[in-house]
Design a protein around this motif. Structure first.
Motif, PDB file in Angstrom:
ATOM      1  N   ARG A 143       5.874  10.959   6.394  1.00  0.00           N
ATOM      2  CA  ARG A 143       5.422  10.902   4.998  1.00  0.00           C
ATOM      3  C   ARG A 143       3.960  10.478   4.950  1.00  0.00           C
ATOM      4  N   ASP A 144       3.190  11.088   4.048  1.00  0.00           N
ATOM      5  CA  ASP A 144       1.749  10.804   3.982  1.00  0.00           C
ATOM      6  C   ASP A 144       1.469   9.315   3.819  1.00  0.00           C
ATOM      7  N   ALA A 145       2.213   8.674   2.910  1.00  0.00           N
ATOM      8  CA  ALA A 145       1.939   7.259   2.606  1.00  0.00           C
ATOM      9  C   ALA A 145       2.150   6.389   3.842  1.00  0.00           C
ATOM     10  N   PHE A 146       3.081   6.808   4.693  1.00  0.00           N
ATOM     11  CA  PHE A 146       3.377   6.020   5.890  1.00  0.00           C
ATOM     12  C   PHE A 146       2.316   6.293   6.961  1.00  0.00           C
TER      13      PHE A 146
ATOM     14  N   ARG B  23       0.842  -1.214   0.000  1.00  0.00           N
ATOM     15  CA  ARG B  23       0.000   0.000   0.000  1.00  0.00           C
ATOM     16  C   ARG B  23       0.868   1.252   0.000  1.00  0.00           C
ATOM     17  N   ILE B  24       1.927   1.264   0.820  1.00  0.00           N
ATOM     18  CA  ILE B  24       2.813   2.432   0.830  1.00  0.00           C
ATOM     19  C   ILE B  24       3.467   2.601  -0.537  1.00  0.00           C
ATOM     20  N   ALA B  25       3.936   1.484  -1.106  1.00  0.00           N
ATOM     21  CA  ALA B  25       4.589   1.560  -2.419  1.00  0.00           C
ATOM     22  C   ALA B  25       3.640   2.180  -3.445  1.00  0.00           C
ATOM     23  N   ALA B  26       2.391   1.715  -3.449  1.00  0.00           N
ATOM     24  CA  ALA B  26       1.422   2.232  -4.430  1.00  0.00           C
ATOM     25  C   ALA B  26       1.141   3.706  -4.184  1.00  0.00           C
ATOM     26  N   LEU B  27       1.046   4.099  -2.924  1.00  0.00           N
ATOM     27  CA  LEU B  27       0.799   5.520  -2.615  1.00  0.00           C
ATOM     28  C   LEU B  27       1.996   6.368  -3.042  1.00  0.00           C
ATOM     29  N   GLU B  28       3.187   5.921  -2.711  1.00  0.00           N
ATOM     30  CA  GLU B  28       4.385   6.687  -3.064  1.00  0.00           C
ATOM     31  C   GLU B  28       4.528   6.836  -4.582  1.00  0.00           C
TER      32      GLU B  28
ATOM     33  N   GLU C 115      19.330   4.771   2.845  1.00  0.00           N
ATOM     34  CA  GLU C 115      19.631   6.078   2.244  1.00  0.00           C
ATOM     35  C   GLU C 115      18.363   6.831   1.902  1.00  0.00           C
ATOM     36  N   SER C 116      17.304   6.090   1.576  1.00  0.00           N
ATOM     37  CA  SER C 116      16.056   6.754   1.185  1.00  0.00           C
ATOM     38  C   SER C 116      14.888   6.168   1.974  1.00  0.00           C
ATOM     39  N   GLU C 117      14.062   7.054   2.528  1.00  0.00           N
ATOM     40  CA  GLU C 117      12.883   6.584   3.265  1.00  0.00           C
ATOM     41  C   GLU C 117      11.880   5.910   2.338  1.00  0.00           C
ATOM     42  N   SER C 118      11.819   6.384   1.097  1.00  0.00           N
ATOM     43  CA  SER C 118      10.766   5.905   0.192  1.00  0.00           C
ATOM     44  C   SER C 118      11.257   4.854  -0.801  1.00  0.00           C
TER      45      SER C 118
END
Ligand SMILES: N[C@@H](CCC(=O)N[C@@H](CS)C(=O)NCC(=O)O)C(=O)O
Length: 202
Positions: free
Chosen positions: A192-195, A16-21, A149-152
């Motif tokens: 982050r919104d997605a999180f 779900r986070i992946a799709a939102l991001e 290195e990257s949160e997303s």
């Protein structure tokens, strides 16, 4: 696309986070699917995922993708800019390795949940549960030394799901006290919104 889901699942949250991001969430319909050991959903196993696990993603042409890693890689390919998984080089192997470790921590935490919540008390194996906790703590220490290195990226997303699941199922475990760099990283990622939209802790 139809995503077989249950809100508490950290593997579903990863997707779900992946799709939102990636800006693809609007194309996904959530299908509530219940899969718990001992409560066999034979129809889901026969028609969707032979392993009876969630998540599984049904595409519009009937193709079914699983597991969560494959679904995330598929979504990353749809978005087309390697935002989740770098295309090549050290960055790619670092993200994939971090994903594997965070995913393994999630697997250990879900197994502890099954062992402590679902398995009849007289059949529980405390030494085995302790070993799962060692894996989780060693993983926490590993990430405390080597923050993503990257949160997303897929690594950052999966790590946040592992930490969020620990807070959700084991709120008594004070991992923040022992892994302060990781705690700061998680506080920042959680903005982050997605999180925050998918946080099982509300
Ligand atoms: N490797 C899988 C693991 C998924 C998984 O274990 N999901 C749990 C829910 S959190 C499940 O479906 N459990 C049911 C079972 O193990 O029978 C993935 O990454 O999607």
């Amino acid at each position: 696309m139809r995503l077989h889901s249950a809100a508490p699942s950290p593997f579903v949250r990863k997707v779900r986070i992946a799709a939102l991001e990636l800006g693809l969430f609007d194309q996904i319909k959530i299908i509530e699917t219940h899969v718990a050991p001992g409560k066999t959903d034979t129809q889901y196993g026969e028609t969707v995922n032979p392993l009876r696990k969630i998540p599984a993603l049904e595409l519009d042409d009937g193709t079914v993708l699983m597991d969560s890693y494959v679904i995330c890689e598929y979504l990353d390919s749809l978005a087309g800019n390697h935002a989740l998984i770098p295309a090549a080089g050290d960055a790619r192997w670092n993200v994939l390795t971090g994903h594997s470790v965070a995913n393994g921590m999630m697997e250990a935490a879900v197994l502890i949940r099954y062992e402590t919540f679902l398995r009849p008390e007289e059949h529980r194996w405390s030494g085995w549960i302790d070993e799962q906790w060692v894996k989780i703590h060693t993983g926490l220490g590993w990430f405390n030394q080597r923050l993503p290195e990257s949160e997303s990226s897929l690594e950052g997303i999966t790590l946040a799901c592992a930490l969020g699941y620990l807070d959700f199922r084991n709120p008594d475990v004070d991992w923040r006290g022992d892994y302060s760099r990781l705690a700061m990283w998680h506080d920042s990622a959680s903005q982050r919104d997605a999180f925050s939209l998918t946080d099982p802790n509300g």
